[in-house]
Design an enzyme around this catalytic site. Structure first.
Site, PDB file in Angstrom:
ATOM      1  N   CYS A 106       1.095  -1.216   0.168  1.00 34.24           N
ATOM      2  CA  CYS A 106       0.036   0.257  -0.012  1.00 34.24           C
ATOM      3  C   CYS A 106       1.092   1.414  -0.177  1.00 34.24           C
ATOM      4  CB  CYS A 106      -0.900  -0.225   1.546  1.00 34.24           C
ATOM      5  SG  CYS A 106      -2.643   1.281   1.149  1.00 34.24           S
ATOM      6  N   HIS A 123      -3.943  -4.650   0.186  1.00 31.44           N
ATOM      7  CA  HIS A 123      -3.609  -5.595   1.464  1.00 31.44           C
ATOM      8  C   HIS A 123      -3.651  -7.224   1.069  1.00 31.44           C
ATOM      9  CE1 HIS A 123      -2.626  -1.594   3.211  1.00 31.44           C
ATOM     10  NE2 HIS A 123      -4.286  -1.482   2.516  1.00 31.44           N
ATOM     11  N   GLU A 126      -1.953  -8.562   3.681  1.00 28.01           N
ATOM     12  CA  GLU A 126      -2.548  -9.849   5.011  1.00 28.01           C
ATOM     13  C   GLU A 126      -4.447  -9.141   5.738  1.00 28.01           C
ATOM     14  OE1 GLU A 126      -2.537  -5.120   5.879  1.00 28.01           O
ATOM     15  OE2 GLU A 126      -1.452  -6.443   3.695  1.00 28.01           O
TER      16      GLU A 126
END
Length: 192
Positions: free
Chosen positions: A76, A174, A176
Protein backbone atom coordinates in the site's frame (compact mmCIF):
# COMPACT_ATOMS: atom_id res chain seq x y z
CA UNK A 1 13.73 -13.98 9.99
CA UNK A 2 11.23 -11.61 8.39
CA UNK A 3 11.77 -7.93 9.29
CA UNK A 4 8.76 -5.61 9.08
CA UNK A 5 9.82 -1.97 8.89
CA UNK A 6 8.64 0.13 11.82
CA UNK A 7 8.04 3.74 10.81
CA UNK A 8 5.47 6.50 10.99
CA UNK A 9 2.67 4.52 9.29
CA UNK A 10 0.06 1.97 10.27
CA UNK A 11 -0.66 -1.75 9.58
CA UNK A 12 2.70 -3.22 10.71
CA UNK A 13 0.94 -5.28 13.39
CA UNK A 14 -1.62 -6.78 10.97
CA UNK A 15 1.23 -7.71 8.59
CA UNK A 16 3.14 -9.24 11.52
CA UNK A 17 0.05 -11.31 12.47
CA UNK A 18 -0.39 -12.52 8.87
CA UNK A 19 3.29 -13.54 8.58
CA UNK A 20 3.38 -15.39 11.91
CA UNK A 21 0.08 -17.14 11.06
CA UNK A 22 1.92 -18.58 8.05
CA UNK A 23 4.54 -20.03 10.41
CA UNK A 24 7.36 -17.54 9.85
CA UNK A 25 9.34 -15.76 12.55
CA UNK A 26 8.95 -11.99 12.26
CA UNK A 27 9.99 -8.81 14.02
CA UNK A 28 8.75 -5.21 13.70
CA UNK A 29 11.89 -3.05 13.76
CA UNK A 30 13.62 0.13 12.65
CA UNK A 31 17.08 -1.19 13.54
CA UNK A 32 19.40 -0.85 10.54
CA UNK A 33 21.41 -4.04 11.17
CA UNK A 34 18.30 -6.15 11.77
CA UNK A 35 16.78 -4.91 8.50
CA UNK A 36 20.01 -5.49 6.56
CA UNK A 37 20.46 -9.01 7.95
CA UNK A 38 16.86 -10.22 7.65
CA UNK A 39 16.02 -12.98 5.15
CA UNK A 40 13.12 -10.90 3.80
CA UNK A 41 11.88 -7.37 4.51
CA UNK A 42 8.30 -6.10 4.39
CA UNK A 43 7.67 -2.35 4.06
CA UNK A 44 4.01 -1.92 5.06
CA UNK A 45 2.08 1.29 5.28
CA UNK A 46 -1.18 3.05 5.88
CA UNK A 47 -0.87 6.80 6.11
CA UNK A 48 0.18 9.91 4.23
CA UNK A 49 3.17 10.04 1.85
CA UNK A 50 4.90 13.32 2.77
CA UNK A 51 4.90 12.79 6.56
CA UNK A 52 5.91 9.12 6.18
CA UNK A 53 8.75 10.06 3.80
CA UNK A 54 9.93 12.83 6.16
CA UNK A 55 10.06 10.29 9.01
CA UNK A 56 12.04 7.79 6.89
CA UNK A 57 14.60 10.49 6.00
CA UNK A 58 14.86 11.75 9.58
CA UNK A 59 15.62 8.20 10.82
CA UNK A 60 17.94 7.34 7.90
CA UNK A 61 15.61 4.52 6.86
CA UNK A 62 15.32 5.87 3.31
CA UNK A 63 18.92 4.89 2.51
CA UNK A 64 18.60 1.56 4.33
CA UNK A 65 15.51 0.61 2.26
CA UNK A 66 17.06 1.70 -1.06
CA UNK A 67 20.12 -0.46 -0.37
CA UNK A 68 18.39 -3.68 0.73
CA UNK A 69 19.63 -6.72 -1.22
CA UNK A 70 17.17 -9.37 -0.01
CA UNK A 71 13.59 -9.78 -1.30
CA UNK A 72 11.63 -6.73 -0.09
CA UNK A 73 7.86 -6.25 -0.31
CA UNK A 74 6.16 -2.86 -0.13
CA UNK A 75 2.45 -2.86 0.76
CA UNK A 76 0.00 0.00 0.00
CA UNK A 77 1.77 3.20 1.15
CA UNK A 78 4.96 1.09 1.17
CA UNK A 79 4.53 0.56 -2.59
CA UNK A 80 3.85 4.24 -3.20
CA UNK A 81 6.89 5.33 -1.19
CA UNK A 82 9.07 2.97 -3.28
CA UNK A 83 8.12 5.01 -6.37
CA UNK A 84 9.78 8.17 -7.71
CA UNK A 85 7.22 10.79 -6.78
CA UNK A 86 3.77 11.08 -5.19
CA UNK A 87 1.20 13.79 -5.79
CA UNK A 88 0.22 13.29 -2.14
CA UNK A 89 1.96 16.20 -0.44
CA UNK A 90 4.08 16.78 -3.59
CA UNK A 91 6.53 14.18 -2.27
CA UNK A 92 9.84 12.93 -3.66
CA UNK A 93 9.91 9.28 -2.65
CA UNK A 94 12.56 6.53 -2.61
CA UNK A 95 12.89 6.22 -6.39
CA UNK A 96 13.25 2.43 -6.47
CA UNK A 97 10.57 2.29 -9.18
CA UNK A 98 10.72 5.16 -11.71
CA UNK A 99 6.93 5.52 -11.46
CA UNK A 100 4.64 8.41 -10.46
CA UNK A 101 1.88 8.08 -7.86
CA UNK A 102 -1.23 10.07 -8.73
CA UNK A 103 -4.53 11.00 -7.10
CA UNK A 104 -7.56 9.23 -8.56
CA UNK A 105 -9.82 11.54 -10.56
CA UNK A 106 -12.93 12.27 -8.52
CA UNK A 107 -15.34 10.83 -11.09
CA UNK A 108 -16.14 7.97 -8.68
CA UNK A 109 -15.93 7.49 -4.92
CA UNK A 110 -12.41 8.09 -3.61
CA UNK A 111 -10.81 6.43 -1.71
CA UNK A 112 -11.03 3.15 -3.58
CA UNK A 113 -12.05 0.87 -0.73
CA UNK A 114 -13.01 -2.80 -0.79
CA UNK A 115 -12.53 -5.83 -3.00
CA UNK A 116 -11.42 -5.57 -6.61
CA UNK A 117 -10.01 -7.86 -9.29
CA UNK A 118 -6.33 -8.27 -10.18
CA UNK A 119 -5.30 -9.43 -13.66
CA UNK A 120 -2.30 -9.63 -16.03
CA UNK A 121 -0.38 -11.44 -13.29
CA UNK A 122 3.37 -11.91 -13.81
CA UNK A 123 6.28 -13.32 -11.76
CA UNK A 124 6.35 -15.99 -9.08
CA UNK A 125 4.72 -13.57 -6.61
CA UNK A 126 1.44 -14.78 -8.12
CA UNK A 127 2.13 -18.54 -8.25
CA UNK A 128 -1.01 -20.57 -7.48
CA UNK A 129 -3.07 -17.38 -7.81
CA UNK A 130 -6.07 -17.66 -10.08
CA UNK A 131 -6.42 -14.90 -12.63
CA UNK A 132 -9.16 -12.41 -11.88
CA UNK A 133 -8.88 -13.02 -8.13
CA UNK A 134 -10.32 -10.40 -5.80
CA UNK A 135 -8.09 -8.66 -3.30
CA UNK A 136 -8.62 -5.86 -0.76
CA UNK A 137 -7.81 -2.17 -1.34
CA UNK A 138 -7.95 1.08 0.63
CA UNK A 139 -6.28 4.00 -1.21
CA UNK A 140 -6.84 7.39 -2.85
CA UNK A 141 -3.61 7.41 -4.87
CA UNK A 142 -2.45 4.91 -7.51
CA UNK A 143 0.80 3.92 -9.23
CA UNK A 144 0.84 4.36 -12.99
CA UNK A 145 1.32 1.32 -15.23
CA UNK A 146 4.91 0.85 -16.36
CA UNK A 147 7.38 -1.79 -17.50
CA UNK A 148 7.61 -2.79 -13.80
CA UNK A 149 3.89 -3.59 -13.53
CA UNK A 150 3.30 -7.25 -12.65
CA UNK A 151 -0.45 -7.04 -11.91
CA UNK A 152 -3.19 -4.58 -12.79
CA UNK A 153 -6.51 -3.44 -11.38
CA UNK A 154 -9.17 -1.18 -12.84
CA UNK A 155 -10.92 1.42 -10.71
CA UNK A 156 -11.80 4.64 -12.56
CA UNK A 157 -8.75 3.80 -14.69
CA UNK A 158 -6.27 0.93 -15.04
CA UNK A 159 -3.25 1.07 -12.74
CA UNK A 160 -0.46 -1.03 -11.19
CA UNK A 161 -1.79 -3.42 -8.57
CA UNK A 162 1.79 -4.70 -8.13
CA UNK A 163 5.33 -3.80 -9.19
CA UNK A 164 8.63 -5.67 -9.42
CA UNK A 165 12.22 -4.59 -10.03
CA UNK A 166 15.28 -6.63 -9.01
CA UNK A 167 14.75 -7.73 -5.37
CA UNK A 168 11.90 -5.26 -4.81
CA UNK A 169 8.23 -6.23 -5.02
CA UNK A 170 5.26 -4.08 -4.12
CA UNK A 171 1.47 -4.35 -3.95
CA UNK A 172 -1.06 -1.55 -3.79
CA UNK A 173 -3.55 -3.97 -2.25
CA UNK A 174 -3.33 -5.41 1.25
CA UNK A 175 -2.42 -9.12 1.07
CA UNK A 176 -2.73 -9.33 4.87
CA UNK A 177 -6.43 -8.37 4.55
CA UNK A 178 -7.19 -10.33 1.36
CA UNK A 179 -8.20 -13.72 2.83
CA UNK A 180 -6.89 -16.87 1.10
CA UNK A 181 -5.63 -15.15 -2.03
CA UNK A 182 -3.63 -12.63 0.00
CA UNK A 183 -2.26 -15.42 2.16
CA UNK A 184 -1.04 -17.23 -0.97
CA UNK A 185 0.65 -14.07 -2.30
CA UNK A 186 2.38 -13.51 1.06
CA UNK A 187 3.43 -17.16 1.13
CA UNK A 188 4.87 -16.78 -2.39
CA UNK A 189 6.88 -13.74 -1.32
CA UNK A 190 8.13 -15.43 1.83
CA UNK A 191 9.23 -18.43 -0.26
CA UNK A 192 11.31 -16.40 -2.76
Amino acid sequence: MIAIIKYNAGNAKSVYNAVTRLGFEAIITDDFKTLQNADKVIFPGVGEASSAMAYLKEKGLDEVIRNLKQPTLGICLGQQLMCQYSEEGNTDCLGIFPVKVKLFPSTEIVPHMGWNTIYDLKTSLFNKTEKDSDIYYVHSFYCENSEYTIAKTDYILEYSAALHKDNFYATQFHPEKSAGIGEQILKNFLSL
